[in-house]
Design an enzyme around this catalytic site. Sequence first.
Site, PDB file in Angstrom:
ATOM      1  N   CYS A  73       0.985  -1.073  -0.145  1.00 15.16           N
ATOM      2  CA  CYS A  73       0.125   0.044   0.298  1.00 15.16           C
ATOM      3  C   CYS A  73       1.015   1.135   0.197  1.00 15.16           C
ATOM      4  O   CYS A  73       0.343   2.156  -0.808  1.00 15.16           O
ATOM      5  CB  CYS A  73      -0.784  -0.098   1.094  1.00 15.16           C
ATOM      6  SG  CYS A  73       0.313  -0.071   2.644  1.00 15.16           S
ATOM      7  N   HIS A  92      -2.422   0.634   7.268  1.00 16.95           N
ATOM      8  CA  HIS A  92      -2.876   0.418   6.105  1.00 16.95           C
ATOM      9  C   HIS A  92      -2.552   2.645   5.263  1.00 16.95           C
ATOM     10  O   HIS A  92      -2.378   3.355   6.201  1.00 16.95           O
ATOM     11  CB  HIS A  92      -4.094   0.728   5.139  1.00 16.95           C
ATOM     12  CG  HIS A  92      -4.421   0.059   3.917  1.00 16.95           C
ATOM     13  ND1 HIS A  92      -3.424  -0.176   3.020  1.00 16.95           N
ATOM     14  CD2 HIS A  92      -5.748   1.359   3.137  1.00 16.95           C
ATOM     15  CE1 HIS A  92      -4.312   0.617   1.605  1.00 16.95           C
ATOM     16  NE2 HIS A  92      -4.912   1.088   2.183  1.00 16.95           N
ATOM     17  N   ASP A  95      -7.971   5.609  -3.053  1.00 15.13           N
ATOM     18  CA  ASP A  95      -7.504   4.116  -2.502  1.00 15.13           C
ATOM     19  C   ASP A  95      -6.480   3.394  -3.668  1.00 15.13           C
ATOM     20  O   ASP A  95      -6.809   2.114  -4.700  1.00 15.13           O
ATOM     21  CB  ASP A  95      -7.784   2.863  -1.960  1.00 15.13           C
ATOM     22  CG  ASP A  95      -6.614   1.759  -1.188  1.00 15.13           C
ATOM     23  OD1 ASP A  95      -5.770   1.818  -2.155  1.00 15.13           O
ATOM     24  OD2 ASP A  95      -7.516   1.444  -0.288  1.00 15.13           O
TER      25      ASP A  95
END
Lengths: 669, 323
Positions: A424, A468, A484
Site C-alpha cells: 500500500c 494501511h 485507494d
Amino acid sequence: MDDSSQPQMTFYQVVSLIFSMMISLLPFYPQLSWWVPIIALLLSIWGLMISAKRVNNPVRALKIITVIVSLALLLLSITNWYSLQAFVSLLVLTGCLKFIELQSRRDYLLLVFLGCFISACQLLFSTSLLSFAYVLFCMALFHLCLLQVYTLESQQRDAKWQQYLKQSSVVLKLLLQGLPLALVLFLVMPRLGSLWQIPLNSQVAKTGVSDSLAIGDIAKLNQDDSVAMRVTFASGVKPDVSELYWRGVTLAQFDGRSWQRAKDQLVPLQTSSKADLDAHGLTQPAKYNYQVMLESSGQNWLYGLSTASTQNSGLRQWSDYSLTNDKVVTSRLEYELKAYPNYRDSKPLTSVQQAFFTALPGDQNPQARELAAQLLAKNPKPQQYIQSIMQYFNNDFVYTLEPGVMTKNNTLDAFLFDYQRGYCEHFASSTAFLLRAAGIPARIAAGYQGGQWSSDNKYLLVTQAQAHAWVEAWLPNQGWVRLDPTNAVAPERIEQGVTSLLPELIEQAGFTLRVKQTPFIKRLRLQWDNVNYQWHRWVLGYDNQLQMNLVKKLLGGLDSWRILLFLLLAVGLVIVPITVKSLWPVKEKDHTLKLLKRLEKKLRRIGVERAAGETLSVYIQRAALQSKENQALLNAINKASISLIYQTETADKGQRLKHLNRLINKLTF
Amino acid sequence: MELNTLHTENTVNLDIVDQVVASIGQVLLGKQNQVKLALACILARGHLLIEDMPGMGKTTLAQAVADVLGLSYKRVQFTSDLLPADLLGISIFNKQQNAFEFHHGPIFTQLLLADEINRASAKTQSALLEAMEEQQVSIEGETRLLADPFFVIATQNPSNYSGTYSLPESQLDRFTMRISLGFPSREAERSMLLKMAQKEVSPEQGNARERLPAQLSRAQLKELQQQVVKVSVSDHILDYLQRLISFTREDSQFSFGVSPRGSMALLSAAKAWALLEKRDFLLPEDIQQVFGAVIGHRLSGASNSGNSEQMSRYILEQVDVLY
C-alpha cells in the site's frame, strides 16, 4: 538473623518457597538485565544447600559482600534509575538475596509476603488475562508456603505429595472464600489515583502506523498480529468492509523522498468548520456511532472513520479532521466517535495550502514526472486523470509484501517502472506524487483498513497487520476525496483483508502462517480475543464512572451506609456459611454412634448428662439408678450396646443394631 | 456387670486367675488392684516397675508374683557399686581345663527381681534395661539368650530419696507399668499386725519370706499369655485409645506425649486386664483401669507418682470415651 527461639525452617518448606519465588520471577526476566536470572539461580541453589545442611549459614561478612556485589552489578547495568526496570531489578534482587537467610520463621514469612508483592508487580508489565491468571497462580503458591509454615510436622502423616495435594486444596478453598470479598471490593472500592508513579516503558515499538513514510527501505513487511484496537458499533450496525478506513494521520509534507506529518501546518479545527459538521449532524444523523478501545500505541493520534466527530473533551480535532489525544497513548484508551461518511468540507483551499499540498521539492523521479505529464495531456480533468492513474496501476502492478529494497534515489521511478511490485505504501506514495505532479492537491492518509468481526459479532478487531496507507486528493467542490490505489491493484486486499492474501503474497509462507490461516485456528483466535476484549472492557476498563453507575444501579444510591451494608453483606456471605458449617452438628455416618447419640438425648431428658470420661456402662447404670422403673430395660440396652460396640466377633452387626434400636425406642421418656 | 463371656475351647479355665490373685492377696493385704495390675503386666509380657517408699511391700509383691506364677527367679539388690558383670555374669579362667568358663549372672532367670533399681549407677541400669528390651545379652562379644519367659520386676524408691539415680525417661519407657502400693487400709494393717501378734513372731521372722505355692504351670502361663493376644479389640476402642494418646501429645500440659511404644503397651496391658476380668473382648473400662499404671511414668513432667496419678485422671476425665 540468628534467632534460636524461633523454629527452624525445614528443607521442604524452604524448597517450596524458593520454588514459588522462581516461578513468580519468571515473567520478569525478559524485562531485566541478563545477569539477574543467573544471580537468582545461584542464590537459590545456595539457599537450598544451606537448608539441606550441605553448606553452613553464611557469616555476616559474606552476606554483606554478596549484597555489595549484587548492588554493584545493578548499578553498572541500570542506566535510568527512575525506570520501572531499576525498581523491579532491585525488588527481585532483594527477594533472591533473602534466600541465603531463611533460618527463622520470621525470615520465611517476610519472604512469603515479599513474594506476594513481587507477583503483583507482574501486572506493571502486562495486564492481560493470562498475566492476571499467572499472578493468581503465584499467589496460590505463596499461600501454600504460608500454610506449610503453620502445619505442624507432627501432624503430617501422609506421603509428601499427598500433603501437597491436601494443602493445595486448602489454599484453593481459602482463595475461593476470599473471592466474594475481592469482587465486592473491586466493585465498590473507589479507584484512587496513583500516589506515585514510575515511568512505564514508553518506547513501545509498534510496526503499525507511523507519521513518516518512505518507500523502498523495507524489503519485507512482517505481519504483526497483535491487536491495534477493538471497535464496538452502537445499535449493531455493521459497516461494509470497504467503508472501514480507520484514518489516523495525514502525511502531507513531502521532501522529495519521504512523506511526513505536517506538524506546523496542522491547526486545530476551526470552530466554524466544527459548527458546520455539527449542523450536518443535525440534518443527517450520524451513520455510525462507535466506541474504540485503542491499545497502547506510543503515539497520540487516534483512529476513526471519516468524517469523525467527537463530543469527548479530552480529544482534539485538527484541520485535517484527524484526532489526537492530549497525552501519548501508553495504556489502553477508550473513546467514542460518530462518523458522517457523506460529509464533505468543500471550502476552497487557500493559495498557501494549494502550494503546500502540491509541493514536489527537488527534481527526483523524473520519469514519474514525465508519466504525470503524459497522463495529464490525455486526461486534463482531475477525475479522468485519477482514473488513468488507477488504470495504470491496474495493468501491470503486483501487490506483494516482499517488494525488495529499491534504490535510494528516484525510488518512485524504480517502483513505477522497474519493480512494479509493492504494498500500500508504494501505491499510495506514488499516487500522491503523480497527483501533485499534475497540480492536484494530495496527501497520504495512514491508519488501518478493515477488521475482523469477533466470534460473537459484537465488536470489530483491528490488528497491526491491517495497517494501511491511502491517498486523499482535493477536488474542487468536493473537498478531500479518499483514493485507494491499492484497491485498483488488489481489490481483494480491501474486500477480504490482507491476511486472506497472505499465502500468495509471501512466497515462502511459513508453516505457522499457514496454520494461522486454518478456519479452526482463526475462530479460536477470535474467540480468545473476545475473552481478552471483555477482560479489558469490564475489568481493566472499570473506572470511577462505570463504578459509580454500577453501584448506583446495584444499591440505588451512593450513600456510605449502603456501601457499608453491601460490604457487610458480602463478608457475611462468606463468613456465615463457614461458621454455620463448623457449628452445625456433624451428621453421623456411623449408625452405631447415631444410636448412641439418640440414647444420650433420651437420657438427658431425665437429667442424666454423660461426662466425657465416663464409659457407656457406667453412664447407663447411672441412668438406671435415676429411673428405677426402666432399670431392666436400661440394663438390656447396656448389654446390647456394649456387645454392639465392643464385641466385634460375635453375631451379625445389622441384627444387633436393630435390636439396640428397638430397645432404645422402648424408652418412654 | 454380667457381660463375662467364658471361653470354651482349648483354653485355661479363667477361674485360675482368681486363685492367683487371691493367693498373692494373702501376703499383700488389701492391695487387690495392684496385684491385678502386676499380673496383667506379666500376662502382657511386660516388665513391671514398683515405686514406693521403703517398707510398703514392694519386694513382697514381687516375690509373691514370682512364687505364684511358678517362675524361677533371682533377686538382685541394686547398690551404687553394682557392676554390669555382677548382673550379667563373667568369664573366669579355669586352670584345669585351661579355658575361660562363663559364670552366669543372676539375669539368667525367668523372673528377675531388681530391688531398688535406682540405687545402681546408670551403667548397670542400662545393662539391665538393654536385656529387658532385647531378651538377650552380649557378654565378651558373645550373644546369650535369656530365659523365656523373662520378666523384670524392679522396685525403686521415689527419686527424691537420697542415694538414688533416677531412671531417665527413655529407660522408664521400657517398663510396661509402673505401680505404687501406698499405705494399707486401716483394716488391712490391723490384720497384718494381728497375724504377727498371734504368731508371736519377731519382726525379723515376720519379714522372712514364707514361700507361696505355685498356682500356675509354665504351660498355663504361656496359654494365658496367648489368650491375652487373642482378646478382640473393636474400632471404637482403638479410636478411644488413640484419642487418649493424642491428647497427651497435643495438650499443652505435657511437654512430650506418649510414645508409640507407650500406646502399644497400653493396648496389650488393657487386653491382659480384660482377660483378668474373664472377657475375650476389650472394654473402655479396661483401658481406664490400666491407664494410670501404663501412662503415668511416660508422661514427661510427671516424675513423682502423685503428680502422674492426677495427670492420668485428668486425661481420662477430658477424653470422651464414645466419640
